[in-house]
Write an enzyme that holds these catalytic residues in place. Sequence first.
Site, PDB file in Angstrom:
ATOM      1  N   LEU A 205       0.821  -1.202   0.000  1.00  0.00           N
ATOM      2  CA  LEU A 205       0.000   0.000   0.000  1.00  0.00           C
ATOM      3  C   LEU A 205       0.864   1.266   0.000  1.00  0.00           C
ATOM      4  CD1 LEU A 205      -3.025   0.379  -0.140  1.00  0.00           C
ATOM      5  CD2 LEU A 205      -3.022   0.815   2.299  1.00  0.00           C
ATOM      6  N   SER A 206       2.154   1.103   0.184  1.00  0.00           N
ATOM      7  CA  SER A 206       3.078   2.234   0.225  1.00  0.00           C
ATOM      8  C   SER A 206       3.812   2.381  -1.104  1.00  0.00           C
ATOM      9  CB  SER A 206       4.108   2.011   1.344  1.00  0.00           C
ATOM     10  OG  SER A 206       5.209   2.881   1.199  1.00  0.00           O
TER      11      SER A 206
END
Length: 183
Positions: free
Chosen positions: A15-16
């Site tokens: 998600l980063s």
Amino acid sequence: MGPLPRTLELFYDVLSPYSWLCFEVLCRYQKIWNVKLQLQPTLIAGIMKDSGSLSAMRFLTAVNMETPEMLEKVSRELWMRVWSRDEDISEPQSILAAAEKAGLSAEQAQGLLGMISTAEVKKRLMEVTEVACKYGAFGLPVTVAHVDGQTHMLFGSDRMELLAYLLGEKWMGPVPPALNARL
């Protein structure tokens, strides 16, 4: 006698997007710098308390536990879905599609997906997240360099020049010339 073995641990969450940058650079440099890269899927929510990638990170944890040789490819495909093609990575069908595109058979992917709700996978993801926190993580990506008996924690994807310095290596930009010639 050659140099002491050097290990880099990369704590990341798909998600980063900054984790993705760091992931790609370290994957490119692992042979150039002759380091052992240990990919550590980590739940950013366990560090920052809010995410949305729990299923994806549990899936990557299961991949790491059962078929670690596929972890790089599956991680990359999840990043491609969410950050390059704006596709979902939280629904089971999305995770299966990413896994199959990365090269896992439908049977392997389904088996790994079945593991994400097991206590073993949940515990392993929590343990890896706790290790990152013990190193001082306050976000992701975190790279931990084990060099000459010392441990160095670097936060962010913009620390590659410093990492090269710690390793006694040369930083040649995000796409090193050897890789650039093949592209």
